[in-house]
Design a protein around this motif. Structure first.
Motif, mmCIF file in Angstrom:
data_model
loop_
_atom_site.group_PDB
_atom_site.id
_atom_site.type_symbol
_atom_site.label_atom_id
_atom_site.label_comp_id
_atom_site.label_asym_id
_atom_site.label_seq_id
_atom_site.Cartn_x
_atom_site.Cartn_y
_atom_site.Cartn_z
ATOM 1 N N THR A 28 20.811 30.517 -63.566
ATOM 2 C CA THR A 28 21.261 29.136 -63.374
ATOM 3 C C THR A 28 22.761 29.037 -63.569
ATOM 4 O O THR A 28 23.269 28.040 -64.044
ATOM 5 C CB THR A 28 20.549 28.204 -64.372
ATOM 6 O OG1 THR A 28 20.802 28.669 -65.712
ATOM 7 C CG2 THR A 28 19.056 28.172 -64.119
ATOM 8 N N GLU A 257 30.521 20.884 -69.479
ATOM 9 C CA GLU A 257 29.408 20.590 -68.571
ATOM 10 C C GLU A 257 29.676 19.319 -67.775
ATOM 11 O O GLU A 257 29.403 19.253 -66.573
ATOM 12 C CB GLU A 257 28.107 20.453 -69.364
ATOM 13 C CG GLU A 257 26.881 20.259 -68.501
ATOM 14 C CD GLU A 257 25.595 20.265 -69.297
ATOM 15 O OE1 GLU A 257 24.518 20.197 -68.662
ATOM 16 O OE2 GLU A 257 25.640 20.335 -70.541
ATOM 17 N N GLY A 261 30.045 19.027 -63.705
ATOM 18 C CA GLY A 261 29.276 18.082 -62.912
ATOM 19 C C GLY A 261 30.152 17.206 -62.037
ATOM 20 O O GLY A 261 29.812 16.922 -60.876
ATOM 21 N N ASP A 266 27.605 16.432 -59.185
ATOM 22 C CA ASP A 266 26.198 16.526 -59.591
ATOM 23 C C ASP A 266 25.999 15.653 -60.831
ATOM 24 O O ASP A 266 26.399 16.020 -61.935
ATOM 25 C CB ASP A 266 25.838 17.976 -59.885
ATOM 26 C CG ASP A 266 24.336 18.174 -60.111
ATOM 27 O OD1 ASP A 266 23.692 17.272 -60.672
ATOM 28 O OD2 ASP A 266 23.811 19.244 -59.740
ATOM 29 N N ALA A 267 25.369 14.508 -60.638
ATOM 30 C CA ALA A 267 25.201 13.552 -61.732
ATOM 31 C C ALA A 267 24.332 14.092 -62.852
ATOM 32 O O ALA A 267 24.466 13.662 -64.005
ATOM 33 C CB ALA A 267 24.601 12.258 -61.192
ATOM 34 N N SER A 268 23.448 15.055 -62.557
ATOM 35 C CA SER A 268 22.575 15.581 -63.605
ATOM 36 C C SER A 268 23.381 16.359 -64.646
ATOM 37 O O SER A 268 23.099 16.270 -65.853
ATOM 38 C CB SER A 268 21.487 16.470 -63.007
ATOM 39 O OG SER A 268 22.028 17.630 -62.410
ATOM 40 N N PHE A 269 24.377 17.106 -64.209
ATOM 41 C CA PHE A 269 25.238 17.814 -65.158
ATOM 42 C C PHE A 269 26.048 16.821 -65.987
ATOM 43 O O PHE A 269 26.227 17.005 -67.195
ATOM 44 C CB PHE A 269 26.183 18.766 -64.425
ATOM 45 C CG PHE A 269 25.567 20.085 -64.057
ATOM 46 C CD1 PHE A 269 25.333 21.055 -65.016
ATOM 47 C CD2 PHE A 269 25.238 20.366 -62.735
ATOM 48 C CE1 PHE A 269 24.768 22.278 -64.673
ATOM 49 C CE2 PHE A 269 24.681 21.587 -62.384
ATOM 50 C CZ PHE A 269 24.440 22.544 -63.343
ATOM 51 N N ALA A 271 25.275 13.695 -66.760
ATOM 52 C CA ALA A 271 24.399 13.023 -67.719
ATOM 53 C C ALA A 271 24.000 13.959 -68.858
ATOM 54 O O ALA A 271 23.995 13.562 -70.032
ATOM 55 C CB ALA A 271 23.157 12.496 -67.010
ATOM 56 N N SER A 272 23.663 15.205 -68.533
ATOM 57 C CA SER A 272 23.278 16.166 -69.561
ATOM 58 C C SER A 272 24.441 16.451 -70.502
ATOM 59 O O SER A 272 24.267 16.546 -71.721
ATOM 60 C CB SER A 272 22.807 17.466 -68.899
ATOM 61 O OG SER A 272 22.517 18.445 -69.863
#
Length: 286
Positions: A28, A257, A261, A266-269, A271-272
């Protein structure tokens, strides 16, 4: 997982000598595409110009690291500097977050001790001062101020901004000897055998000259018992503010991170990363 035609075509185009049959995407990672070929080979391709530059650097220095260090390091058997791409024999082990107990923490401590003693010139780098490391961190924190802090609540932004300033301004934090560091010691980059011994250390993209805490921050805070064993085998903390600097570096990891993102949209990165910042908010004192 099924074979991927695109992956097999990429591998065949650059390394036809592998005679690839089974090509499976793995990992990943943020910057490279990695494939396992026939259960025997690992092949990597970069995703960006920056990643291409770092992969070319690994192609040059990994053989030297493999010759000098006490555990296995990927040493490319086949390379294409122009692509760039490299293929190396797969190291057989489990990531340390799935590893059994054993001697791996002590082995890793010795491994890091040997790495940190290596002259940077062995891997085409130059030594530098703690003040140079401080300036580099200052630039990173300026990026975090501009890109990340505005995404947080105002009270969080103010609090973390003051932490940045306090760390940079604390003269006591800049009295260490910079050394060669891996820069990304985490569970997926440390392989352990079924008997609990250290097999090897992967992913040398962030190899550089910096603060030795860079190779301890994750271990000391996510696996503190193992981390203390690693540090003990290393010879203990080499200076008085080592633990405080490790905490600050651990606190900063989710900021990277978020920036990643934002860069790849990439909104997931994002948010994480923000969730990680809030989780680690109390790791370092105000």
């Amino acid at each position: 997982m099924a074979d991927t035609t695109d992956g097999r075509e990429r591998v065949d185009a650059v390394f036809p000598q592998l005679g690839a049959r089974t090509v499976i995407p793995i990992g990943t990672g943020w910057t490279v595409d990695t494939y396992e070929v026939d259960g025997e080979w690992i092949v990597q391709f970069p995703r960006s110009a920056y990643a291409a530059e770092r992969l070319r650097a690994q192609i040059r220095v990994l053989p030297e690291l493999a010759a000098e260090l006490s555990a296995m390091v990927p040493s490319p058997t086949y390379t294409d500097v122009d692509a760039p791409a490299m293929a190396y024999h797969r190291l057989d082990g489990e990531p340390l977050d799935r590893a059994p107990d054993g001697l791996w923490p002590e082995r890793l401590g010795r491994f890091l001790y040997d790495l940190h003693l290596m002259p940077p010139e062995y891997v085409e780098l130059r030594g530098r001062s703690a003040s140079a490391v401080r300036e580099e961190l200052s630039e990173q924190l300026a990026e975090f101020r501009a890109a990340v802090l505005p995404l947080l609540e105002p009270v969080e932004s103010d609090r973390f901004g003051m932490r940045f300033a306090a760390f940079l301004d604390g003269a006591e934090y800049w009295r260490f000897a910079p050394c060669l560091t891996h820069g990304d010691i985490g569970p997926e980059h440390v392989l352990v055998s079924p008997s609990g011994d250290l097999v090897g250390v992967l992913d040398w993209e962030e190899l550089g000259v910096g603060d030795p805490v860079a190779d301890f921050a994750w271990l000391l805070h996510t696996r503190p018992i193992d981390g203390e064993r690693v540090l003990g085998a290393y010879g203990g903390a080499p200076d008085p503010t080592f633990a405080e600097r490790a905490s600050f570096r651990f606190f900063l990891m989710p900021f990277h991170e978020v920036v990643h993102g934002l860069q790849i949209d990439d909104a997931s990165f994002v948010a994480s990363g923000i969730a990680g910042i809030r989780t680690r908010a109390d790791v370092v004192a105000d």
